[in-house]
Design a protein around this motif. Structure first.
Motif, PDB file in Angstrom:
ATOM      1  N   PHE A   1       1.542  -3.708   0.566  1.00 17.30           N
ATOM      2  CA  PHE A   1       2.856  -3.168   0.787  1.00 17.30           C
ATOM      3  C   PHE A   1       3.210  -2.214  -0.349  1.00 17.30           C
ATOM      4  O   PHE A   1       2.866  -2.464  -1.492  1.00 17.30           O
ATOM      5  N   TYR A   2       3.928  -1.166  -0.009  1.00 19.44           N
ATOM      6  CA  TYR A   2       4.271  -0.151  -0.990  1.00 19.44           C
ATOM      7  C   TYR A   2       5.771   0.079  -1.019  1.00 19.44           C
ATOM      8  O   TYR A   2       6.400   0.240   0.009  1.00 19.44           O
ATOM      9  N   CYS A   3       6.331   0.105  -2.204  1.00 15.77           N
ATOM     10  CA  CYS A   3       7.731   0.446  -2.390  1.00 15.77           C
ATOM     11  C   CYS A   3       7.838   1.962  -2.345  1.00 15.77           C
ATOM     12  O   CYS A   3       7.092   2.652  -3.042  1.00 15.77           O
ATOM     13  N   PRO A   4       8.747   2.525  -1.555  1.00 16.42           N
ATOM     14  CA  PRO A   4       8.883   3.989  -1.491  1.00 16.42           C
ATOM     15  C   PRO A   4       9.138   4.620  -2.856  1.00 16.42           C
ATOM     16  O   PRO A   4       8.614   5.680  -3.164  1.00 16.42           O
ATOM     17  N   GLU A   5       9.914   3.972  -3.693  1.00 18.22           N
ATOM     18  CA  GLU A   5      10.204   4.501  -5.028  1.00 18.22           C
ATOM     19  C   GLU A   5       8.945   4.518  -5.896  1.00 18.22           C
ATOM     20  O   GLU A   5       8.652   5.485  -6.570  1.00 18.22           O
ATOM     21  N   ALA A  10       2.963   6.311  -8.215  1.00 16.58           N
ATOM     22  CA  ALA A  10       1.629   5.704  -8.130  1.00 16.58           C
ATOM     23  C   ALA A  10       1.316   5.411  -6.664  1.00 16.58           C
ATOM     24  O   ALA A  10       1.356   4.265  -6.231  1.00 16.58           O
ATOM     25  N   PRO A  11       1.023   6.431  -5.868  1.00 14.69           N
ATOM     26  CA  PRO A  11       0.923   6.280  -4.415  1.00 14.69           C
ATOM     27  C   PRO A  11      -0.170   5.336  -3.916  1.00 14.69           C
ATOM     28  O   PRO A  11      -0.068   4.836  -2.818  1.00 14.69           O
ATOM     29  N   LYS A  12      -1.183   5.047  -4.683  1.00 11.20           N
ATOM     30  CA  LYS A  12      -2.265   4.183  -4.208  1.00 11.20           C
ATOM     31  C   LYS A  12      -2.181   2.756  -4.745  1.00 11.20           C
ATOM     32  O   LYS A  12      -3.061   1.944  -4.508  1.00 11.20           O
ATOM     33  N   VAL A  13      -1.131   2.450  -5.482  1.00  7.39           N
ATOM     34  CA  VAL A  13      -0.995   1.131  -6.092  1.00  7.39           C
ATOM     35  C   VAL A  13      -0.089   0.260  -5.226  1.00  7.39           C
ATOM     36  O   VAL A  13       1.011   0.654  -4.867  1.00  7.39           O
ATOM     37  N   VAL A  14      -0.560  -0.943  -4.897  1.00  7.04           N
ATOM     38  CA  VAL A  14       0.241  -1.885  -4.123  1.00  7.04           C
ATOM     39  C   VAL A  14       1.444  -2.303  -4.970  1.00  7.04           C
ATOM     40  O   VAL A  14       1.307  -2.608  -6.149  1.00  7.04           O
ATOM     41  N   SER A  15       2.613  -2.324  -4.352  1.00  7.02           N
ATOM     42  CA  SER A  15       3.846  -2.595  -5.084  1.00  7.02           C
ATOM     43  C   SER A  15       4.248  -4.065  -5.085  1.00  7.02           C
ATOM     44  O   SER A  15       4.917  -4.517  -5.999  1.00  7.02           O
ATOM     45  N   TYR A  16       3.881  -4.810  -4.051  1.00  9.00           N
ATOM     46  CA  TYR A  16       4.347  -6.182  -3.890  1.00  9.00           C
ATOM     47  C   TYR A  16       3.181  -7.147  -3.890  1.00  9.00           C
ATOM     48  O   TYR A  16       2.088  -6.823  -3.446  1.00  9.00           O
ATOM     49  N   ALA A  17       3.434  -8.354  -4.377  1.00  4.92           N
ATOM     50  CA  ALA A  17       2.408  -9.383  -4.412  1.00  4.92           C
ATOM     51  C   ALA A  17       2.971 -10.672  -3.829  1.00  4.92           C
ATOM     52  O   ALA A  17       4.167 -10.953  -3.928  1.00  4.92           O
TER      53      ALA A  17
END
Length: 76
Positions: A1-5, A10-17
């Motif tokens: 999952f990716y946070c829009p902000e 960091a477009p390729k880094v997963v935002s949530y765990a």
């Protein structure tokens, strides 16, 4: 999952765990689901604060809070 902000910087880094300590657990077995982290914005059990010094945290009862990195969290 990716946070829009977060995706802007960091477009390729997963935002949530997901809290891996809950894997395979019955949600009804949690004594205080309103305080136990289910998923969070960050990695490795550490919040990453991308929103004015706060990170999104989903709790096992389903509610969400924006918390700072110093928040005391329950993981199990």
């Amino acid at each position: 999952f990716y946070c829009p902000e977060h995706a802007r910087t960091a477009p390729k880094v997963v935002s949530y765990a997901f809290n891996h300590l809950l894997e395979g657990k019955d949600p009804d077995s949690l004594k205080t689901p309103k305080r136990v982290v289910l998923a969070y914005e960050g990695r490795g059990g550490k919040l990453e604060t991308h929103h004015d010094g706060k990170a999104g945290v989903v709790f096992a009862d389903g509610h969400v809070e924006m918390l700072d990195a110093k928040a005391k969290l329950l993981w199990k």
